[in-house]
Design a protein around this motif. Structure first.
Motif, PDB file in Angstrom:
ATOM      1  N   TRP A  69       0.827  -1.207   0.000  1.00 51.28           N
ATOM      2  CA  TRP A  69       0.000   0.000   0.000  1.00 51.28           C
ATOM      3  C   TRP A  69       0.866   1.263   0.000  1.00 51.28           C
ATOM      4  CZ3 TRP A  69      -3.678  -2.134   4.358  1.00 51.28           C
ATOM      5  CH2 TRP A  69      -4.491  -3.132   3.801  1.00 51.28           C
ATOM      6  N   VAL A  70       2.068   1.152   0.565  1.00 52.81           N
ATOM      7  CA  VAL A  70       2.999   2.288   0.567  1.00 52.81           C
ATOM      8  C   VAL A  70       3.768   2.336  -0.759  1.00 52.81           C
ATOM      9  CG1 VAL A  70       4.946   3.371   1.761  1.00 52.81           C
ATOM     10  CG2 VAL A  70       3.214   2.120   3.077  1.00 52.81           C
ATOM     11  N   TYR A  71       4.129   1.163  -1.286  1.00 52.05           N
ATOM     12  CA  TYR A  71       4.874   1.084  -2.555  1.00 52.05           C
ATOM     13  C   TYR A  71       4.059   0.225  -3.539  1.00 52.05           C
ATOM     14  CZ  TYR A  71       8.399   2.221   0.952  1.00 52.05           C
ATOM     15  OH  TYR A  71       9.086   2.795   1.998  1.00 52.05           O
ATOM     16  N   PRO A  72       2.975   0.772  -4.088  1.00 52.41           N
ATOM     17  CA  PRO A  72       2.076  -0.037  -4.933  1.00 52.41           C
ATOM     18  C   PRO A  72       2.721  -0.524  -6.225  1.00 52.41           C
ATOM     19  CG  PRO A  72       1.476   2.294  -5.013  1.00 52.41           C
ATOM     20  CD  PRO A  72       2.513   2.162  -3.939  1.00 52.41           C
ATOM     21  N   ASP A  73       3.827   0.114  -6.650  1.00 55.46           N
ATOM     22  CA  ASP A  73       4.477  -0.301  -7.896  1.00 55.46           C
ATOM     23  C   ASP A  73       5.670  -1.225  -7.650  1.00 55.46           C
ATOM     24  OD1 ASP A  73       2.696   1.305  -9.353  1.00 55.46           O
ATOM     25  OD2 ASP A  73       3.922   3.081  -8.957  1.00 55.46           O
ATOM     26  N   LEU A  74       5.768  -1.750  -6.431  1.00 62.32           N
ATOM     27  CA  LEU A  74       6.906  -2.612  -6.097  1.00 62.32           C
ATOM     28  C   LEU A  74       6.893  -3.898  -6.929  1.00 62.32           C
ATOM     29  CD1 LEU A  74       9.334  -2.977  -4.164  1.00 62.32           C
ATOM     30  CD2 LEU A  74       7.783  -4.123  -2.575  1.00 62.32           C
ATOM     31  N   LEU A  75       5.697  -4.442  -7.196  1.00 57.32           N
ATOM     32  CA  LEU A  75       5.563  -5.693  -7.945  1.00 57.32           C
ATOM     33  C   LEU A  75       4.683  -5.465  -9.165  1.00 57.32           C
ATOM     34  CD1 LEU A  75       4.780  -8.155  -4.984  1.00 57.32           C
ATOM     35  CD2 LEU A  75       7.013  -7.702  -6.019  1.00 57.32           C
ATOM     36  N   PRO A  76       4.864  -6.249 -10.225  1.00 56.49           N
ATOM     37  CA  PRO A  76       3.924  -6.179 -11.347  1.00 56.49           C
ATOM     38  C   PRO A  76       2.528  -6.550 -10.853  1.00 56.49           C
ATOM     39  CG  PRO A  76       5.394  -8.079 -11.561  1.00 56.49           C
ATOM     40  CD  PRO A  76       5.936  -7.234 -10.462  1.00 56.49           C
ATOM     41  N   ALA A  77       1.532  -5.756 -11.247  1.00 56.08           N
ATOM     42  CA  ALA A  77       0.184  -5.927 -10.690  1.00 56.08           C
ATOM     43  C   ALA A  77      -0.797  -6.398 -11.752  1.00 56.08           C
ATOM     44  CB  ALA A  77      -0.297  -4.614 -10.077  1.00 56.08           C
ATOM     45  N   PHE A  78      -1.683  -7.308 -11.324  1.00 55.09           N
ATOM     46  CA  PHE A  78      -2.757  -7.812 -12.177  1.00 55.09           C
ATOM     47  C   PHE A  78      -4.077  -7.511 -11.478  1.00 55.09           C
ATOM     48  CE2 PHE A  78       0.965 -10.011 -13.519  1.00 55.09           C
ATOM     49  CZ  PHE A  78       0.777 -10.336 -14.858  1.00 55.09           C
ATOM     50  N   ALA A  79      -5.029  -6.966 -12.212  1.00 55.08           N
ATOM     51  CA  ALA A  79      -6.311  -6.577 -11.623  1.00 55.08           C
ATOM     52  C   ALA A  79      -7.334  -7.697 -11.749  1.00 55.08           C
ATOM     53  CB  ALA A  79      -6.844  -5.313 -12.302  1.00 55.08           C
ATOM     54  N   THR A  80      -8.255  -7.737 -10.791  1.00 55.64           N
ATOM     55  CA  THR A  80      -9.350  -8.699 -10.826  1.00 55.64           C
ATOM     56  C   THR A  80     -10.622  -8.005 -10.388  1.00 55.64           C
ATOM     57  OG1 THR A  80     -10.088 -10.898 -10.125  1.00 55.64           O
ATOM     58  CG2 THR A  80      -9.006  -9.538  -8.464  1.00 55.64           C
ATOM     59  N   TRP A  81     -11.764  -8.659 -10.535  1.00 57.68           N
ATOM     60  CA  TRP A  81     -13.052  -8.080 -10.145  1.00 57.68           C
ATOM     61  C   TRP A  81     -13.180  -8.068  -8.618  1.00 57.68           C
ATOM     62  CZ3 TRP A  81     -14.476  -6.420 -14.708  1.00 57.68           C
ATOM     63  CH2 TRP A  81     -14.222  -7.190 -15.836  1.00 57.68           C
ATOM     64  N   PRO A  82     -13.825  -7.052  -8.045  1.00 53.32           N
ATOM     65  CA  PRO A  82     -13.981  -6.994  -6.583  1.00 53.32           C
ATOM     66  C   PRO A  82     -14.588  -8.239  -5.952  1.00 53.32           C
ATOM     67  CG  PRO A  82     -14.536  -4.864  -7.537  1.00 53.32           C
ATOM     68  CD  PRO A  82     -14.291  -5.797  -8.701  1.00 53.32           C
ATOM     69  N   GLY A 121     -10.540  -0.662 -10.307  1.00 49.18           N
ATOM     70  CA  GLY A 121     -10.935   0.629  -9.762  1.00 49.18           C
ATOM     71  C   GLY A 121     -10.054   1.115  -8.651  1.00 49.18           C
ATOM     72  N   ASN A 122      -9.108   0.300  -8.186  1.00 51.91           N
ATOM     73  CA  ASN A 122      -8.203   0.710  -7.102  1.00 51.91           C
ATOM     74  C   ASN A 122      -6.859   0.030  -7.309  1.00 51.91           C
ATOM     75  OD1 ASN A 122      -7.003   1.619  -4.784  1.00 51.91           O
ATOM     76  ND2 ASN A 122      -8.469   0.702  -3.367  1.00 51.91           N
ATOM     77  N   ARG A 123      -5.790   0.825  -7.287  1.00 47.78           N
ATOM     78  CA  ARG A 123      -4.459   0.295  -7.556  1.00 47.78           C
ATOM     79  C   ARG A 123      -3.804  -0.286  -6.309  1.00 47.78           C
ATOM     80  NH1 ARG A 123       0.602   2.882  -8.669  1.00 47.78           N
ATOM     81  NH2 ARG A 123      -0.342   4.841  -8.023  1.00 47.78           N
ATOM     82  N   ALA A 124      -4.458  -0.167  -5.146  1.00 49.88           N
ATOM     83  CA  ALA A 124      -3.881  -0.710  -3.913  1.00 49.88           C
ATOM     84  C   ALA A 124      -3.961  -2.228  -3.928  1.00 49.88           C
ATOM     85  CB  ALA A 124      -4.608  -0.151  -2.701  1.00 49.88           C
ATOM     86  N   PRO A 125      -2.842  -2.952  -3.833  1.00 50.08           N
ATOM     87  CA  PRO A 125      -2.874  -4.422  -3.874  1.00 50.08           C
ATOM     88  C   PRO A 125      -3.647  -5.021  -2.704  1.00 50.08           C
ATOM     89  CG  PRO A 125      -0.661  -3.611  -4.338  1.00 50.08           C
ATOM     90  CD  PRO A 125      -1.453  -2.434  -3.856  1.00 50.08           C
ATOM     91  N   VAL A 126      -4.324  -6.127  -2.967  1.00 53.42           N
ATOM     92  CA  VAL A 126      -5.064  -6.837  -1.920  1.00 53.42           C
ATOM     93  C   VAL A 126      -4.548  -8.263  -1.739  1.00 53.42           C
ATOM     94  CG1 VAL A 126      -7.158  -5.472  -2.184  1.00 53.42           C
ATOM     95  CG2 VAL A 126      -6.833  -7.521  -3.594  1.00 53.42           C
ATOM     96  N   ALA A 127      -3.569  -8.668  -2.541  1.00 55.01           N
ATOM     97  CA  ALA A 127      -3.028 -10.028  -2.408  1.00 55.01           C
ATOM     98  C   ALA A 127      -1.635 -10.085  -3.031  1.00 55.01           C
ATOM     99  CB  ALA A 127      -3.948 -11.053  -3.065  1.00 55.01           C
ATOM    100  N   VAL A 128      -0.866 -11.084  -2.582  1.00 57.50           N
ATOM    101  CA  VAL A 128       0.474 -11.341  -3.108  1.00 57.50           C
ATOM    102  C   VAL A 128       0.499 -12.787  -3.585  1.00 57.50           C
ATOM    103  CG1 VAL A 128       2.935 -11.402  -2.583  1.00 57.50           C
ATOM    104  CG2 VAL A 128       1.483  -9.726  -1.455  1.00 57.50           C
ATOM    105  N   GLY A 129       1.004 -13.003  -4.790  1.00 54.75           N
ATOM    106  CA  GLY A 129       1.053 -14.361  -5.316  1.00 54.75           C
ATOM    107  C   GLY A 129       2.205 -14.557  -6.278  1.00 54.75           C
ATOM    108  N   VAL A 130       2.374 -15.803  -6.713  1.00 55.09           N
ATOM    109  CA  VAL A 130       3.439 -16.169  -7.643  1.00 55.09           C
ATOM    110  C   VAL A 130       2.796 -16.616  -8.953  1.00 55.09           C
ATOM    111  CG1 VAL A 130       5.364 -17.740  -8.073  1.00 55.09           C
ATOM    112  CG2 VAL A 130       4.998 -16.839  -5.781  1.00 55.09           C
ATOM    113  N   ALA A 131       3.275 -16.075 -10.062  1.00 58.56           N
ATOM    114  CA  ALA A 131       2.734 -16.432 -11.375  1.00 58.56           C
ATOM    115  C   ALA A 131       3.060 -17.890 -11.695  1.00 58.56           C
ATOM    116  CB  ALA A 131       3.315 -15.514 -12.451  1.00 58.56           C
ATOM    117  N   THR A 132       2.053 -18.647 -12.094  1.00 61.47           N
ATOM    118  CA  THR A 132       2.258 -20.063 -12.428  1.00 61.47           C
ATOM    119  C   THR A 132       2.597 -20.252 -13.901  1.00 61.47           C
ATOM    120  OG1 THR A 132      -0.103 -20.352 -12.815  1.00 61.47           O
ATOM    121  CG2 THR A 132       0.697 -20.822 -10.589  1.00 61.47           C
TER     122      THR A 132
END
Length: 581
Positions: A69-82, A121-132
């Motif tokens: 939330w402090v560094y939202p661009d730290l990781l590549p981000a993928f968006a999903t539906w709420p 609708g929000n760039r704040a990450p809500v999860a951390v994961g590893v790309a398969t």
């Protein structure tokens, strides 16, 4: 700290020097917590400003949602539906059909890349994961199949270690109006309440979310609110004052109403129920015996429906206001040790109509007498030690893995059968191979013993594993502690003039309030009972009562409290029944 900073810099090269110094400060307090997932994986958590900022599993560093939330661009981000968040929080991995493809295309990642998950609708990450799979593989698969193995989410137990704040609102990652409209349609299909669905029990998680809490009471709150409005709509208005009062209550959310009810019962209990002589007082006793008795008729205290979610968090808030002081007198068991009786909030509290100080005091006594105690469930567990790793690694376990005796037995049986160690001539014996020899035999036995009986094989294995035990108190989450649980220790000591006293220790480990036990014994045997610090045991107390009272104590512990005899030492010191000399 220097090593941690270098590890963070290597893991996240996009961080600037200033950002690195801010994330891992030089002088500010930085705490390290060791925890285990249900799978037995050892997790190291780094805390800063009371929030977990990083966690380490298998020597790999991962950021928490607080850090992202402090560094939202730290990781590549993928968006999903709420609506997908509830599934992730419930233990699911992120599937590719749930990933929103922006007009600019997906971020370019490789298989195994650490990624963040955001909501449309929000760039704040809500999860951390590893790309398969890589981005190319995702597109080639037609955006079908598992996309990300999720390790940690907003609302899981790791998030609970922090201040439990909500994600900030940051500039949307996806601005395509068509995508936003389809997200709105998706929400409507979910009942226009995408965040209101109850999560499945997260105990089935196999990653860091194994630490998730069991309860998610959002559904209960919303349903409760609907029922409240329906019931009140059906009831005829009695008079204008009643209507005004109901309207005032309706203007508050169910959560705010529950917070207010907890505050009312808290101050009521302190003002009318608890005396200075009752301290230290178990927090569970304070809630179950004193606060519940102060609850108005027709209402029920439910901490899960409050904003605190945990009673310990509620007491922590009161402690910050300097109303009382709570200490952990024994591991996992908290007690109220001091109350600021002159605090303005306590003095200003007015007892609600229908209650009086005298009746409240009388209720307190009757509650004490009628208090229902539930013996904790105690399960012996075993941790894989360094020496035993070769024997257990074949079944996928590592050092620190926590197992029950049945699991250990099954692992040993499967190991012997898969390695063809069962004696062909006598199936009651198992051949000792090199691994069994190193793990289970002493040096002096290694040249002498070539076969072991099944029961001896298992007993030797259990003896060489690290002893642990799990304690589950009624209505609470299980707590795993190292070593074997200490029994309730009863001893007889001789004082001046040949007088004997009975001393009872370790009551707190079994969820028993020493003050309550002392008061009950004092009433039963009409003898003086006192509480004093237990020598050699930090932050524990012992009960001392005049005379040899082991007969009365045994009846209380074994019959009334239903504690197993194996957890009580010293019952054999009871005086022999017979005519007094």
């Amino acid at each position: 700290r220097r090593k941690l900073r270098s590890d963070v810099a290597a893991a996240f090269p996009t961080l600037s020097t200033e950002q690195l110094a801010e994330l891992v400060p030089n002088k500010e307090e930085l705490n390290v917590i060791k925890i285990h997932s249900h799978k037995g994986e050892a997790i190291t958590v780094y805390m800063n400003h009371r929030n977990p900022i990083l966690f380490e599993a298998e020597k790999v560093l991962y950021p928490t949602v607080y850090t992202l939330w402090v560094y939202p661009d730290l990781l590549p981000a993928f968006a999903t539906w709420p609506p997908v968040l509830q599934k992730l929080a419930g233990g699911a991995d992120l599937m590719l059909p749930g990933v929103v493809v922006p007009p600019s295309g997906l971020p370019q990642v490789r298989r195994g890349t650490l990624c963040a998950v955001t909501l449309l609708g929000n760039r704040a990450p809500v999860a951390v994961g590893v790309a398969t799979m890589s981005t190319e593989e995702m597109l080639a698969a037609g955006m079908k199949g598992k996309g990300f193995a999720v390790l940690h989410t907003h609302l899981d137990h790791l998030w609970e270690y922090g201040d439990k704040s909500s994600p900030p609102t940051l500039a949307p990652l996806v601005t395509d109006s068509a995508a936003m409209e389809s997200a709105g349609d998706e929400e409507e299909l979910q009942g226009k309440e995408p965040g209101s669905s109850c999560s499945p029990e997260p105990e089935q998680h196999v990653d860091i979310r194994d630490l998730s809490l069991k309860d998610r009471d959002t559904c209960a709150e919303l349903l409760g609110k609907e029922e409240l409005h329906e019931n009140r709509a059906a009831e005829p208005a009695e008079d204008a004052n009643t209507e005004d009062q109901q309207e005032a209550e309706d203007s508050r959310t169910p959560q705010e109403q529950m917070d207010a009810l907890f505050n009312q019962c808290f101050f009521h209990a302190l003002k009318c129920k608890v005396k200075k002589s009752d301290l230290p007082l178990l927090t569970s006793t304070f809630l179950g015996s004193h606060m519940v008795s102060c609850c108005p008729a027709g209402k029920q205290l439910d901490i899960k429906k409050s904003s605190y979610k945990k009673f310990s968090k509620f007491l922590q808030c009161m402690q910050q206001q300097r109303i009382l002081q709570v200490k952990e007198l024994s591991k996992g068991v908290e007690s109220i040790v001091d109350v600021e009786w002159k605090h303005p909030d306590i003095k200003a509290f007015a007892v609600p109509e229908g209650f009086s100080s005298a009746s409240a005091a009388q209720d307190s006594k009757s509650e004490d007498r009628e208090q229902v105690y539930h013996a904790p469930e105690i399960i012996p567990l075993y941790g894989v030690s360094t020496k035993m790793i070769p024997l257990f690694q074949e079944s996928g376990h590592r050092k620190g893995s926590i197992l029950s005796s049945n699991e250990v037995r099954n692992i040993i049986i499967n190991y012997a059968k898969s390695n063809e160690l069962v004696d062909e001539t006598n199936k009651n014996f198992v051949k000792v191979n090199a691994i069994l020899c190193d793990c289970l035999l002493d040096k002096s036995e290694q040249d002498e013993i070539s076969h072991l009986k099944w029961d001896e094989l298992l007993s030797r294995c259990l003896e060489r594993l690290q002893p642990l035990h799990q304690v589950t108190f009624s209505g609470q989450e299980p707590v795993v502690r190292k070593g074997n649980i200490e029994p309730i220790d009863i001893s007889i000591a001789q004082r001046s003039s040949n007088k004997k006293v009975t001393i009872i220790k370790n009551l707190e480990l079994y969820g028993l309030d020493p003050q309550f036990v002392a008061n009950t014994l004092q009433q039963k045997v009409q003898a003086s009972a006192t509480i004093s610090p237990a020598p050699g045991a930090k932050d524990r107390v012992q009960v001392q009562i005049q005379g040899n009272q082991i007969h009365h104590l045994a009846k209380m512990l074994l019959e009334e409290y239903q504690l197993p005899r194996k957890y009580i030492h010293g019952l054999e010191k009871a005086p022999k029944l017979g005519r007094k000399k």
